[in-house]
Scaffold this motif. Structure first.
Motif, PDB file in Angstrom:
ATOM      1  N   UNK A   1       3.238   3.624   5.114  1.00  0.00           N
ATOM      2  CA  UNK A   1       3.191   2.196   4.820  1.00  0.00           C
ATOM      3  C   UNK A   1       1.873   1.860   4.151  1.00  0.00           C
ATOM      4  N   UNK A   2       1.890   0.839   3.304  1.00  0.00           N
ATOM      5  CA  UNK A   2       0.662   0.349   2.682  1.00  0.00           C
ATOM      6  C   UNK A   2       0.104   1.266   1.618  1.00  0.00           C
ATOM      7  N   UNK A   3       0.939   2.101   1.003  1.00  0.00           N
ATOM      8  CA  UNK A   3       0.461   2.975  -0.073  1.00  0.00           C
ATOM      9  C   UNK A   3       1.226   2.655  -1.361  1.00  0.00           C
ATOM     10  N   UNK A   4       0.612   2.927  -2.468  1.00  0.00           N
ATOM     11  CA  UNK A   4       1.266   2.701  -3.753  1.00  0.00           C
ATOM     12  C   UNK A   4       2.247   3.825  -4.037  1.00  0.00           C
TER      13      UNK A   4
END
Length: 90
Positions: free
Chosen positions: A84-87
């Protein structure tokens, strides 16, 4: 696809999406995903048989949220890591 995206669709990726959709459905089914026929929206009863008129006569069990839940449940046995929270990258 082009009309919906106002011609901002990558043609090659769109061809892959359409051309490999059956393979994708088979792979998803092998990983444990479950699908239901879309009787109410995509089929008509004609001469005692349902005739599907749409390109996609099935939907993930539980719709979009159901598909995500099925992926979350199937990830341990399929070696899937969720971040989660990654490009994303292409």
């Amino acid at each position: 696809m082009f009309r919906v995206t106002e011609y901002r669709t990558d043609g090659e990726l769109c061809d892959r999406l359409v051309g490999r959709s059956r393979d994708a459905m088979r792979w998803l089914h092998k990983t444990g995903m479950k699908f239901d026929p879309i009787w109410g929206r995509q089929a008509y009863l004609i001469d005692g048989k349902f005739k599907f008129w749409a390109a996609s006569p099935s939907s993930p069990k539980g719709g979009g949220p159901g598909l995500i839940e099925q992926h979350l449940q199937a990830r341990p046995q399929n070696g899937i890591e969720i971040r989660y929270g990654v490009r994303g990258c292409r």
